[in-house]
Design an enzyme around this catalytic site. Structure first.
Site, PDB file in Angstrom:
ATOM      1  N   ARG A 179     -27.151  20.533 -27.272  1.00 42.41           N
ATOM      2  CA  ARG A 179     -26.706  20.579 -25.870  1.00 42.41           C
ATOM      3  C   ARG A 179     -25.296  20.018 -25.712  1.00 42.41           C
ATOM      4  O   ARG A 179     -24.502  20.525 -24.915  1.00 42.41           O
ATOM      5  CB  ARG A 179     -27.694  19.812 -24.980  1.00 42.41           C
ATOM      6  CG  ARG A 179     -27.390  19.918 -23.493  1.00 42.41           C
ATOM      7  CD  ARG A 179     -28.580  19.462 -22.657  1.00 42.41           C
ATOM      8  NE  ARG A 179     -28.370  19.683 -21.234  1.00 42.41           N
ATOM      9  CZ  ARG A 179     -28.206  18.712 -20.342  1.00 42.41           C
ATOM     10  NH1 ARG A 179     -28.202  17.445 -20.723  1.00 42.41           N
ATOM     11  NH2 ARG A 179     -28.038  19.001 -19.071  1.00 42.41           N
ATOM     12  N   HIS A 190     -22.333  21.972 -23.890  1.00 39.90           N
ATOM     13  CA  HIS A 190     -21.593  21.405 -22.756  1.00 39.90           C
ATOM     14  C   HIS A 190     -20.129  21.149 -23.102  1.00 39.90           C
ATOM     15  O   HIS A 190     -19.277  21.125 -22.211  1.00 39.90           O
ATOM     16  CB  HIS A 190     -22.280  20.140 -22.240  1.00 39.90           C
ATOM     17  CG  HIS A 190     -23.466  20.445 -21.371  1.00 39.90           C
ATOM     18  ND1 HIS A 190     -23.947  19.595 -20.409  1.00 39.90           N
ATOM     19  CD2 HIS A 190     -24.270  21.543 -21.318  1.00 39.90           C
ATOM     20  CE1 HIS A 190     -24.989  20.143 -19.793  1.00 39.90           C
ATOM     21  NE2 HIS A 190     -25.206  21.326 -20.342  1.00 39.90           N
ATOM     22  N   ASN A 219     -24.179  15.793 -16.829  1.00 40.78           N
ATOM     23  CA  ASN A 219     -24.112  15.166 -18.159  1.00 40.78           C
ATOM     24  C   ASN A 219     -24.644  13.740 -18.232  1.00 40.78           C
ATOM     25  O   ASN A 219     -25.097  13.297 -19.287  1.00 40.78           O
ATOM     26  CB  ASN A 219     -22.662  15.178 -18.652  1.00 40.78           C
ATOM     27  CG  ASN A 219     -22.208  16.564 -19.068  1.00 40.78           C
ATOM     28  OD1 ASN A 219     -23.037  17.419 -19.376  1.00 40.78           O
ATOM     29  ND2 ASN A 219     -20.906  16.783 -19.086  1.00 40.78           N
ATOM     30  N   HIS A 227     -34.039  25.733 -25.291  1.00 42.19           N
ATOM     31  CA  HIS A 227     -35.020  24.920 -24.551  1.00 42.19           C
ATOM     32  C   HIS A 227     -36.384  24.907 -25.248  1.00 42.19           C
ATOM     33  O   HIS A 227     -37.354  24.405 -24.689  1.00 42.19           O
ATOM     34  CB  HIS A 227     -35.138  25.401 -23.097  1.00 42.19           C
ATOM     35  CG  HIS A 227     -33.896  25.153 -22.294  1.00 42.19           C
ATOM     36  ND1 HIS A 227     -33.702  25.649 -21.019  1.00 42.19           N
ATOM     37  CD2 HIS A 227     -32.774  24.444 -22.578  1.00 42.19           C
ATOM     38  CE1 HIS A 227     -32.515  25.261 -20.561  1.00 42.19           C
ATOM     39  NE2 HIS A 227     -31.928  24.533 -21.495  1.00 42.19           N
TER      40      HIS A 227
HETATM   41  C1  HEM Z   1     -28.702  29.040 -19.022  1.00 42.55           C
HETATM   42  C2  HEM Z   1     -28.241  27.984 -18.418  1.00 42.55           C
HETATM   43  C3  HEM Z   1     -28.765  26.612 -18.715  1.00 42.55           C
HETATM   44  C4  HEM Z   1     -29.173  25.703 -17.805  1.00 42.55           C
HETATM   45  C5  HEM Z   1     -29.180  25.877 -16.291  1.00 42.55           C
HETATM   46  C6  HEM Z   1     -29.618  24.541 -18.527  1.00 42.55           C
HETATM   47  C7  HEM Z   1     -30.067  23.374 -17.937  1.00 42.55           C
HETATM   48  C8  HEM Z   1     -30.592  22.305 -18.621  1.00 42.55           C
HETATM   49  C9  HEM Z   1     -31.127  21.123 -18.003  1.00 42.55           C
HETATM   50  C10 HEM Z   1     -31.154  20.838 -16.507  1.00 42.55           C
HETATM   51  C11 HEM Z   1     -31.600  20.323 -18.986  1.00 42.55           C
HETATM   52  C12 HEM Z   1     -32.295  18.977 -18.837  1.00 42.55           C
HETATM   53  C13 HEM Z   1     -31.325  17.867 -18.564  1.00 42.55           C
HETATM   54  C14 HEM Z   1     -32.070  16.624 -18.136  1.00 42.55           C
HETATM   55  O1  HEM Z   1     -32.440  16.561 -16.961  1.00 42.55           O
HETATM   56  O2  HEM Z   1     -32.321  15.749 -18.967  1.00 42.55           O
HETATM   57  C15 HEM Z   1     -31.360  20.997 -20.233  1.00 42.55           C
HETATM   58  C16 HEM Z   1     -31.719  20.503 -21.466  1.00 42.55           C
HETATM   59  C17 HEM Z   1     -31.352  21.098 -22.652  1.00 42.55           C
HETATM   60  N1  HEM Z   1     -30.593  22.236 -22.795  1.00 42.55           N
HETATM   61 FE1  HEM Z   1     -30.108  23.539 -21.339  1.00 42.55          FE
HETATM   62  N2  HEM Z   1     -29.473  24.764 -19.854  1.00 42.55           N
HETATM   63  C18 HEM Z   1     -28.946  26.013 -20.024  1.00 42.55           C
HETATM   64  C19 HEM Z   1     -28.586  26.597 -21.210  1.00 42.55           C
HETATM   65  C20 HEM Z   1     -28.614  25.939 -22.420  1.00 42.55           C
HETATM   66  C21 HEM Z   1     -27.939  26.393 -23.602  1.00 42.55           C
HETATM   67  C22 HEM Z   1     -27.047  27.618 -23.673  1.00 42.55           C
HETATM   68  C23 HEM Z   1     -28.232  25.495 -24.584  1.00 42.55           C
HETATM   69  C24 HEM Z   1     -27.772  25.461 -26.015  1.00 42.55           C
HETATM   70  C25 HEM Z   1     -27.501  26.523 -26.725  1.00 42.55           C
HETATM   71  C26 HEM Z   1     -29.093  24.500 -24.008  1.00 42.55           C
HETATM   72  C27 HEM Z   1     -29.664  23.461 -24.683  1.00 42.55           C
HETATM   73  C28 HEM Z   1     -30.421  22.469 -24.115  1.00 42.55           C
HETATM   74  C29 HEM Z   1     -31.137  21.469 -24.883  1.00 42.55           C
HETATM   75  C30 HEM Z   1     -31.268  21.434 -26.395  1.00 42.55           C
HETATM   76  C31 HEM Z   1     -31.703  20.596 -23.960  1.00 42.55           C
HETATM   77  C32 HEM Z   1     -32.508  19.323 -24.272  1.00 42.55           C
HETATM   78  C33 HEM Z   1     -31.539  18.168 -24.376  1.00 42.55           C
HETATM   79  C34 HEM Z   1     -32.150  16.868 -24.854  1.00 42.55           C
HETATM   80  O3  HEM Z   1     -33.342  16.810 -25.209  1.00 42.55           O
HETATM   81  O4  HEM Z   1     -31.394  15.896 -24.929  1.00 42.55           O
HETATM   82  N3  HEM Z   1     -29.288  24.780 -22.697  1.00 42.55           N
HETATM   83  N4  HEM Z   1     -30.746  22.193 -19.986  1.00 42.55           N
END
Ligand code: HEM
Ligand SMILES: *[C@@H]1O[C@H](CO)[C@@H](O)[C@H](O)[C@H]1NC(C)=O
Ligand SMILES: *[C@@H]1O[C@H](CO)[C@@H](O)[C@H](O)[C@H]1NC(C)=O
Ligand SMILES: *[C@@H]1O[C@H](CO)[C@@H](O)[C@H](O)[C@H]1NC(C)=O
Ligand SMILES: *[C@@H]1O[C@H](CO)[C@@H](O)[C@H](O)[C@H]1NC(C)=O
Ligand SMILES: *[C@@H]1O[C@H](CO)[C@@H](O)[C@H](O)[C@H]1NC(C)=O
Length: 339
Positions: free
Chosen positions: A63, A67, A95, A194
């Site tokens: 992530r 970002h 973030n 995800h």
């Molecule tokens: C399509 C649009 C996307 C949205 C709206 C989105 C939104 C989010 C949100 C809101 C979270 C949780 C943050 C929190 O509240 O802790 C999250 C977690 C995460 N996202 Fe996305 N995301 C998107 C696309 C992506 C992409 C493109 C990737 C990587 C290629 C990605 C990888 C991740 C990962 C791995 C997590 C878990 C992070 C952790 O465990 O620390 N996401 N995302």
């Protein structure tokens, strides 16, 4: 022999994709082969050691790279700390507090600095670390084009303007990704990240308590799952449990597999942006194809990560090689003044 040749051709496909994608962006696989041959191995060892201790390192680093790339390109700007005069990207709402494990990036960077001072950019360290995280979690490896340079600007505003939010609709996602030259397919493919990691309650509580429906719950969310989530994230958990998190893929929370898509078609996507992938027939078709083929997902993910890593990169004499990923290099005058 047969196994070997099919493995070799699978690798060839991903290598070719890396090469073609890299042409436009002035970055190349093996950029450090002469100048810092141990760079990728040192990053991999650092990430692997941290991952053994806490598997959350992998989603965090993937992530972080996403970002980084979406805000002023893959230039390490997400790693820069705020200063008294400047609120940096990492302190934007999207973030902070959700980005984590910056210390692992620091350790990887320290390892490459010890081996080859001033050679390997923070942006590349992060791109390598994201790839290593995919592999450690069970995804397919890919060759990372490198030679990115580090940016010298990081503002909260740029993060607010470019990062997609969890309430995004399909058309909002399409617009936001198109601005980064990413397609509808890339949205579906990269959202597959995800399949690992966690989310804070604040990213989805609107779906549980504030939705415009008779029971206030988003109808696109499974009722059983909604009740489970209400237990984890009570009303006002934003204030009372701001650090509470929940797994994003209930089935296999730490495996980089296709279960995210299986969850999605069973209304178990955690965010509105996840559920949105089912609302557009083109996107839905790709979701369904990944439910049926994990191999297709893994190959597609590797290719799309290479594309993600090309966004607006700095190369050659642009930007700098930051010594400390958290701080823009001091200018010569600042160094003289300090001595
Ligand atoms: C399509 C649009 C996307 C949205 C709206 C989105 C939104 C989010 C949100 C809101 C979270 C949780 C943050 C929190 O509240 O802790 C999250 C977690 C995460 N996202 Fe996305 N995301 C998107 C696309 C992506 C992409 C493109 C990737 C990587 C290629 C990605 C990888 C991740 C990962 C791995 C997590 C878990 C992070 C952790 O465990 O620390 N996401 N995302
Ligand atoms: C291991 O993980 C725990 C929990 O995330 C953390 O507090 C600790 O600092 C980690 N130790 C090392 C050596 O990374
Ligand atoms: C899917 O979304 C894209 C981008 O917003 C749009 O161009 C296309 O018409 C949509 N397709 C369908 C069938 O809704
Ligand atoms: C998208 O592609 C165009 C044409 O190659 C390029 O000029 C532009 O800088 C790219 N934008 C991003 C965000 O990568
Ligand atoms: C929780 O926080 C999010 C993001 O800050 C906000 O959009 C949402 O309305 C809040 N939800 C509740 C139930 O307070
Ligand atoms: C809530 O949904 C109903 C029925 O779909 C609609 O008529 C109404 O305008 C919506 N209200 C808001 C505030 O969006």
């Amino acid at each position: 022999m047969k196994r070997f040749s099919s493995l070799a051709s699978a690798l060839a496909v991903v290598t070719l994709a890396a090469w073609t994608a890299a042409v436009g962006a002035c970055i190349d696989v093996g950029f450090y082969d002469q100048t810092c041959p141990s760079a990728e191995a040192l990053v991999q060892q650092t990430v692997a050691a941290a991952f053994v201790n806490d598997s959350g390192v992998a989603p965090a680093l993937i992530r972080l790279h996403f970002h980084d790339c979406f805000v002023k390109g893959c230039d390490g700007s997400v790693l820069i700390d705020s200063t008294p005069g400047n609120r940096a990207e990492k302190d934007s709402a999207a973030n902070n507090p959700s980005l984590r494990f910056f210390d692992v990036v620091d350790r990887a960077k320290a390892a490459v600095e010890a081996a080859c001072p001033g050679v390997v950019s923070c942006a590349d360290v992060l791109a390598f670390a994201a790839r290593d995280s995919v592999v450690l979690s069970g995804g397919l490896g890919y060759q990372v084009p490198s030679g990115r340079r580090d940016g010298q600007v990081s503002t909260e505003q740029n993060a607010d303007d470019n990062l997609p939010g969890p309430t995004s609709t399909a058309s909002q996602l399409a617009t936001g990704f198109a601005r980064k030259n990413l397609t509808l397919d890339d949205i579906v493919i990269l959202s597959g990240a995800h399949t690992i990691g966690v989310s804070h309650c604040s990213s989805f509580t609107d779906r549980l308590y504030n939705f415009n429906s008779s029971d206030k719950i988003d109808p696109a969310l499974s009722k059983a799952y909604a009740f489970l989530l209400k237990g984890i994230c009570p009303p006002n958990s934003n204030q009372t449990f701001p650090t509470m998190t929940t797994l994003m893929d209930l089935m296999t929370p730490v495996r980089f597999d296709n279960k995210y898509y299986l969850g999605l078609v069973n209304n178990l996507g955690l965010f509105e942006s996840d559920a949105a992938l089912l609302t557009n027939t083109t996107m839905r078709a790709l979701v369904d194809s990944f439910v049926s083929s994990e191999a297709a997902f893994k190959t597609a993910f590797a290719r799309s990560m290479i594309k993600l890593g090309q966004i607006e990169v700095l190369s050659r004499s642009q930007g700098e090689i930051r010594r400390n990923c958290r701080v823009i290099n001091p200018t010569t005058t600042q160094l003289v003044a300090a001595s």
